[in-house]
Design a protein around this motif. Structure first.
Motif, mmCIF file in Angstrom:
data_model
loop_
_atom_site.group_PDB
_atom_site.id
_atom_site.type_symbol
_atom_site.label_atom_id
_atom_site.label_comp_id
_atom_site.label_asym_id
_atom_site.label_seq_id
_atom_site.Cartn_x
_atom_site.Cartn_y
_atom_site.Cartn_z
ATOM 1 N N VAL A 167 0.869 -1.179 0.000
ATOM 2 C CA VAL A 167 0.000 0.000 0.000
ATOM 3 C C VAL A 167 0.900 1.221 0.000
ATOM 4 C CG1 VAL A 167 -1.767 1.302 1.217
ATOM 5 C CG2 VAL A 167 -1.828 -1.197 1.251
ATOM 6 N N THR A 168 0.675 2.128 -0.947
ATOM 7 C CA THR A 168 1.472 3.349 -1.037
ATOM 8 C C THR A 168 0.543 4.554 -1.050
ATOM 9 O OG1 THR A 168 1.495 3.308 -3.456
ATOM 10 C CG2 THR A 168 3.301 2.179 -2.319
ATOM 11 N N VAL A 169 1.096 5.684 -0.680
ATOM 12 C CA VAL A 169 0.354 6.942 -0.753
ATOM 13 C C VAL A 169 1.196 7.919 -1.563
ATOM 14 C CG1 VAL A 169 1.285 7.684 1.492
ATOM 15 C CG2 VAL A 169 -0.751 8.800 0.557
ATOM 16 N N THR A 170 0.559 8.581 -2.516
ATOM 17 C CA THR A 170 1.223 9.519 -3.419
ATOM 18 C C THR A 170 0.570 10.890 -3.270
ATOM 19 O OG1 THR A 170 1.675 7.731 -4.992
ATOM 20 C CG2 THR A 170 1.846 9.981 -5.822
ATOM 21 N N HIS A 171 1.392 11.920 -3.107
ATOM 22 C CA HIS A 171 0.850 13.264 -2.915
ATOM 23 C C HIS A 171 1.930 14.295 -3.235
ATOM 24 C CE1 HIS A 171 3.085 13.886 0.902
ATOM 25 N NE2 HIS A 171 2.913 12.587 1.046
ATOM 26 N N ALA A 172 1.514 15.541 -3.362
ATOM 27 C CA ALA A 172 2.448 16.639 -3.608
ATOM 28 C C ALA A 172 3.034 17.122 -2.288
ATOM 29 C CB ALA A 172 1.749 17.784 -4.324
ATOM 30 N N LEU A 173 4.217 17.708 -2.381
ATOM 31 C CA LEU A 173 4.900 18.245 -1.201
ATOM 32 C C LEU A 173 4.866 19.768 -1.232
ATOM 33 C CD1 LEU A 173 8.060 15.959 -0.945
ATOM 34 C CD2 LEU A 173 6.103 16.004 0.606
ATOM 35 N N PRO A 174 4.607 20.401 -0.100
ATOM 36 C CA PRO A 174 4.620 21.863 -0.041
ATOM 37 C C PRO A 174 6.023 22.394 0.205
ATOM 38 C CG PRO A 174 3.957 20.999 2.068
ATOM 39 C CD PRO A 174 4.193 19.804 1.184
ATOM 40 N N GLY A 175 6.129 23.717 0.187
ATOM 41 C CA GLY A 175 7.385 24.361 0.546
ATOM 42 C C GLY A 175 8.451 24.305 -0.507
ATOM 43 N N VAL A 221 -0.501 4.049 10.891
ATOM 44 C CA VAL A 221 -0.811 4.198 9.461
ATOM 45 C C VAL A 221 -1.832 5.316 9.263
ATOM 46 C CG1 VAL A 221 -1.890 3.069 7.481
ATOM 47 C CG2 VAL A 221 -0.189 1.846 8.827
ATOM 48 N N SER A 222 -2.828 5.398 10.154
ATOM 49 C CA SER A 222 -3.819 6.473 10.043
ATOM 50 C C SER A 222 -3.169 7.838 10.226
ATOM 51 C CB SER A 222 -4.919 6.271 11.086
ATOM 52 O OG SER A 222 -5.624 5.068 10.853
ATOM 53 N N LEU A 223 -2.207 7.923 11.145
ATOM 54 C CA LEU A 223 -1.498 9.192 11.351
ATOM 55 C C LEU A 223 -0.618 9.529 10.146
ATOM 56 C CD1 LEU A 223 -0.554 8.759 15.102
ATOM 57 C CD2 LEU A 223 -2.138 10.445 14.155
ATOM 58 N N GLU A 224 -0.027 8.522 9.530
ATOM 59 C CA GLU A 224 0.745 8.775 8.309
ATOM 60 C C GLU A 224 -0.158 9.300 7.198
ATOM 61 O OE1 GLU A 224 2.732 4.878 7.866
ATOM 62 O OE2 GLU A 224 4.599 6.037 7.864
ATOM 63 N N LEU A 225 -1.359 8.726 7.085
ATOM 64 C CA LEU A 225 -2.318 9.228 6.098
ATOM 65 C C LEU A 225 -2.741 10.657 6.418
ATOM 66 C CD1 LEU A 225 -4.639 6.135 5.502
ATOM 67 C CD2 LEU A 225 -3.164 7.255 3.828
ATOM 68 N N CYS A 226 -2.936 10.933 7.706
ATOM 69 C CA CYS A 226 -3.318 12.292 8.111
ATOM 70 C C CYS A 226 -2.212 13.286 7.739
ATOM 71 C CB CYS A 226 -3.586 12.309 9.605
ATOM 72 S SG CYS A 226 -4.355 13.829 10.193
ATOM 73 N N GLU A 227 -0.970 12.908 7.973
ATOM 74 C CA GLU A 227 0.136 13.792 7.615
ATOM 75 C C GLU A 227 0.210 13.998 6.104
ATOM 76 O OE1 GLU A 227 4.978 14.171 8.255
ATOM 77 O OE2 GLU A 227 3.990 12.228 8.436
ATOM 78 N N ALA A 228 0.034 12.904 5.341
ATOM 79 C CA ALA A 228 0.078 13.012 3.881
ATOM 80 C C ALA A 228 -1.033 13.922 3.371
ATOM 81 C CB ALA A 228 -0.032 11.627 3.252
ATOM 82 N N LEU A 229 -2.226 13.797 3.936
ATOM 83 C CA LEU A 229 -3.344 14.646 3.520
ATOM 84 C C LEU A 229 -3.088 16.107 3.869
ATOM 85 C CD1 LEU A 229 -6.260 12.297 4.586
ATOM 86 C CD2 LEU A 229 -5.849 13.102 2.254
ATOM 87 N N MET A 230 -2.518 16.357 5.046
ATOM 88 C CA MET A 230 -2.231 17.738 5.440
ATOM 89 C C MET A 230 -1.150 18.340 4.549
ATOM 90 S SD MET A 230 -3.521 19.864 7.641
ATOM 91 C CE MET A 230 -4.135 18.943 9.061
ATOM 92 N N LEU A 231 -0.130 17.551 4.221
ATOM 93 C CA LEU A 231 0.910 18.035 3.306
ATOM 94 C C LEU A 231 0.327 18.317 1.927
ATOM 95 C CD1 LEU A 231 3.835 15.623 4.282
ATOM 96 C CD2 LEU A 231 3.792 18.099 4.632
ATOM 97 N N ALA A 232 -0.552 17.424 1.464
ATOM 98 C CA ALA A 232 -1.183 17.629 0.161
ATOM 99 C C ALA A 232 -2.063 18.872 0.165
ATOM 100 C CB ALA A 232 -2.002 16.394 -0.214
#
Length: 289
Positions: A167-175, A221-232
């Motif tokens: 399972v992978t998560v793909t998203h854009a990075l800010p900054g 894993v849920s916290l990792e998803l939360c971080e990925a969503l916030m970064l996105a």
């Protein structure tokens, strides 16, 4: 004032209104991005606490964590969580993320969970079939709830027989001054990243260590998803800020061009009026003579 001069003046007024709208959108996007960055510290603190708890469980029950690595032959399917933008005016953000979502390993079927209405449209244009989708959060406070929805969809799909080993998560990075796409592996879970401190006495727990470890991993894993969503979310709004800055430059250039046209046309009208008055006065003098 001639009709053409009045038309240019009306266009200048409309362009000023557009400039105000662009400025307001840029301000809103910048505020939302700042809010998202401020909330990242709390998410990471929670993840650090969960990671420390995982390390404690591993210290007195190392057998609860799988130690083997996934082999290439064991790969049956990949579940890819792809996070994009909900709204427009973000440049090529969704197109870049959709292209990244298409880069699945050769011969490996994929199950895509898509977040973001505009991303869903971009993926559909490229023939990428979604297994599940949800709108992106409208504000940072809604990100934890969205992370819970994505987690529920992920575990429901795994429980329904997706036979996924990755399972992978793909998203854009800010900054960043330019767009960067990040990909993180959630499963198989990497237990080696957690610091294990041996203890003389194990901590007091009320559930079996294996079950406790499984719950902690699910939380992490849920916290990792939360971080990925916030970064996105932050990346989406930073992309919108950059788009609005470019739009403001174009609007200002358009205003300068219209103002120049207005001044030139106004000068031509004044010159024509002076010539007309001078010619009429000379004609009147000749008539009197």
């Amino acid at each position: 004032m001639s009709g053409k001069l009045g038309e240019i003046e009306a266009r200048i007024g409309a362009t000023h209104q557009l400039e105000a709208v662009v400025g307001a959108m840029r301000g809103i996007a910048a505020a939302r991005s700042h809010d998202a960055h401020a909330r990242l510290a709390g998410i990471r603190a929670c993840a650090a606490a969960a990671g420390a708890a995982i390390g404690d469980v591993l210290a007195f029950s190392p057998s609860g964590a799988p130690t083997g690595t996934m082999k290439e032959d064991d790969e049956r399917a990949e579940v890819r969580i792809v996070i994009g933008a909900e709204q427009g005016f973000v440049g090529g953000l969704n197109d870049r993320i959709a292209e990244a979502a298409l880069r699945l390993p050769r011969g490996l079927p994929g199950h895509c969970l898509l977040v973001g209405t505009r991303l869903v449209s971009a993926c559909a244009e490229r023939g990428l079939v979604k297994a599940w989708s949800a709108p992106m959060a409208a504000h940072p406070a809604a990100v934890p709830h969205l992370a819970s929805r994505v987690s529920d969809a992920l575990y429901a799909r795994l429980a329904d027989g997706a036979h996924a080993t990755r399972v992978t998560v793909t998203h854009a990075l800010p900054g960043e001054s330019r767009l960067r796409i990040a990909q993180r592996t959630l499963i198989p879970f990497d237990f080696a990243r957690f610091h294990v401190t041996p203890r003389a006495l194990p901590p007091l727990v009320n559930v079996p260590p294996v079950r406790l470890l499984a719950r902690l991993v699910e939380l992490y894993v849920s916290l990792e998803l939360c971080e990925a969503l916030m970064l996105a979310f932050a990346a989406e709004n930073e992309a919108r800020v950059r788009a609005m800055l470019a739009a403001r430059t174009n609007v200002q250039a358009r205003l300068a061009s219209l103002s120049q046209q207005y001044r030139a046309m106004r000068q031509d009208e004044i010159t024509a009026e002076i010539v007309e008055l001078t010619t009429g006065r000379q004609a009147a003098r000749r008539a009197m003579d």
